[in-house]
Design a protein around this motif. Structure first.
Motif, PDB file in Angstrom:
ATOM      1  N   ASP A  27     -44.085  91.452  -4.902  1.00  0.00           N
ATOM      2  CA  ASP A  27     -43.016  91.950  -4.007  1.00  0.00           C
ATOM      3  C   ASP A  27     -42.206  92.697  -4.084  1.00  0.00           C
ATOM      4  O   ASP A  27     -40.548  91.596  -4.666  1.00  0.00           O
ATOM      5  N   SER A  28     -41.782  94.070  -4.751  1.00  0.00           N
ATOM      6  CA  SER A  28     -40.227  94.194  -5.337  1.00  0.00           C
ATOM      7  C   SER A  28     -39.141  94.341  -4.789  1.00  0.00           C
ATOM      8  O   SER A  28     -38.140  94.173  -5.067  1.00  0.00           O
ATOM      9  N   ARG A  29     -38.982  94.197  -3.536  1.00  0.00           N
ATOM     10  CA  ARG A  29     -38.312  94.577  -2.256  1.00  0.00           C
ATOM     11  C   ARG A  29     -37.964  92.902  -2.406  1.00  0.00           C
ATOM     12  O   ARG A  29     -36.292  92.971  -2.305  1.00  0.00           O
ATOM     13  N   VAL A  30     -37.990  92.014  -3.095  1.00  0.00           N
ATOM     14  CA  VAL A  30     -37.746  90.596  -2.609  1.00  0.00           C
ATOM     15  C   VAL A  30     -37.336  90.137  -3.770  1.00  0.00           C
ATOM     16  O   VAL A  30     -36.054  89.659  -4.002  1.00  0.00           O
ATOM     17  N   ILE A  31     -37.614  90.831  -4.926  1.00  0.00           N
ATOM     18  CA  ILE A  31     -37.183  90.387  -6.230  1.00  0.00           C
ATOM     19  C   ILE A  31     -36.083  91.429  -7.374  1.00  0.00           C
ATOM     20  O   ILE A  31     -35.910  91.060  -8.566  1.00  0.00           O
ATOM     21  N   ARG A  32     -36.323  92.236  -7.165  1.00  0.00           N
ATOM     22  CA  ARG A  32     -35.286  93.743  -7.703  1.00  0.00           C
ATOM     23  C   ARG A  32     -33.694  92.541  -7.534  1.00  0.00           C
ATOM     24  O   ARG A  32     -33.785  93.004  -6.027  1.00  0.00           O
ATOM     25  N   PRO A  33     -33.013  92.961  -8.911  1.00  0.00           N
ATOM     26  CA  PRO A  33     -32.431  92.103  -8.800  1.00  0.00           C
ATOM     27  C   PRO A  33     -31.228  93.358  -8.588  1.00  0.00           C
ATOM     28  O   PRO A  33     -31.035  94.301  -8.578  1.00  0.00           O
ATOM     29  N   VAL A  34     -30.468  92.903  -7.561  1.00  0.00           N
ATOM     30  CA  VAL A  34     -29.167  93.389  -7.027  1.00  0.00           C
ATOM     31  C   VAL A  34     -28.244  92.802  -7.713  1.00  0.00           C
ATOM     32  O   VAL A  34     -27.082  92.761  -9.037  1.00  0.00           O
TER      33      VAL A  34
END
Length: 334
Positions: free
Chosen positions: A70-77
């Motif tokens: 899920d990109s909401r969780v692993i999308r790097p900030v």
């Protein structure tokens, strides 16, 4: 000539925040930043340099699994792929993104001594004796009372003391989920103190951190289970969790990622949530995401209410000058 130099120095301080000071008036750690304490850069266990490599198939597989999640969780900030260097993979307890140890205003030998003696005065359970410290994996060490002291040790002891005081952690068996566990610092410390009275599960949305955490906890002989992020839902469905902890991780996530985590904790009736934010704009007395947005409304929307908010240090002077002077937040599910 001296009057002119003083005038230029004052102008530089006012306009640019730069002031020249005689080196004779400074400590060594001020003239050589990053060299405070003793650094364990020669202390690695056998096999560490073979396993802790970017091309390790275990890490390569984790990176691929996380990329498909899920990109909401692993999308790097903040935690982008280049966040940890090859050296940091090996010397992961050094001064790096996991834990700043000798950079910044409050990370110097005087601050370490101040925090050590402050904690010692309240350490009725002798946590420092039970936790201990060594010089492995690049950690920066200071010595007080013939005892090796690190930020890992001091941060962990303070966080555990807070959880004992407010939740009686250790008095009854508890299952704990460490979200954003990093290299496994607090997970290992909790197990050191509470032993069989606790079961810790450690997870992280950054694949290299999960990889390092699994290695570190196995090296320590810990019982802690390391849970890849794509297995968190299954864990929560199968295992009742009493307490979720998040130390400095939500502050480095997007609000969407925080919402994802807290939604799951609430759905699975995790009763308590312990958050330690980064300093942010309010000295850590407000839980913020990486973009500065207050995440406490997100936490409240999922049914959690704030039941305790305390400065890391009880003494205002230590809170101003000590290591990581933020606030501890404890939430309870209504």
């Amino acid at each position: 000539m001296m009057k002119l130099l003083r005038l230029l120095n004052q102008i530089s301080a006012t306009r640019f925040g730069l002031r020249a000071v005689r080196t004779g008036h400074l400590y060594r750690w001020q003239t050589e930043p990053g060299r405070a304490g003793t650094v364990g850069t020669t202390c690695l266990p056998d096999g560490a340099s073979i396993w802790l490599r970017r091309d390790n198939p275990v890490l390569v597989d984790l990176v691929a699994r996380y990329a498909a999640f899920d990109s909401r969780v692993i999308r790097p900030v903040r935690w982008t792929p280049d966040k940890l260097s090859d050296r940091d993979l090996l010397w992961f307890r050094g001064d790096n993104a996991f834990l700043w140890q000798v950079r910044g205003l409050n990370l110097n030998p005087l601050a370490y001594a101040l925090c050590y003696y402050h904690f010692l005065a309240s350490d009725e359970g002798r946590l420092l004796d039970r936790l201990g410290e060594d010089d492995l994996f690049g950690v920066h060490l200071f010595e007080f009372n013939d005892r090796p002291v690190s930020r890992d040790l001091l941060d962990s002891a303070g966080e555990i003391q807070f959880l004992q005081r407010h939740l009686g952690l250790g008095s009854n068996f508890a299952r704990v989920l460490d979200i954003g566990a990093g290299y496994g610092r607090l997970a290992w410390r909790l197990e050191q103190v509470f032993g069989q009275a606790i079961q810790v599960f450690a997870t992280d949305a950054f694949a290299p951190a999960t990889f390092i955490c699994d290695y570190y906890l196995r090296f320590r002989g810990a019982r802690t289970a390391v849970v890849p992020v794509d297995e968190v839902d299954a864990l929560l469905s199968d295992t009742p969790i009493d307490l979720a902890i998040n130390v400095h991780s939500f502050s480095e996530c997007s609000p969407e990622a925080v919402d994802w985590w807290v939604e799951r904790l609430s759905a699975h009736r995790v009763r308590h949530l312990f958050i330690v934010p980064n300093a942010g704009t309010k000295g850590g007395f407000e839980c913020q995401a990486a973009d500065g947005i207050n995440i406490e409304p997100i936490v409240a929307r999922h049914g959690y209410r704030l039941v305790a908010c305390e400065a890391r240090y009880s003494d205002p002077f230590v809170q101003e000058h000590g290591i990581d002077p933020v606030a501890f937040h404890l939430f309870e599910l209504r």
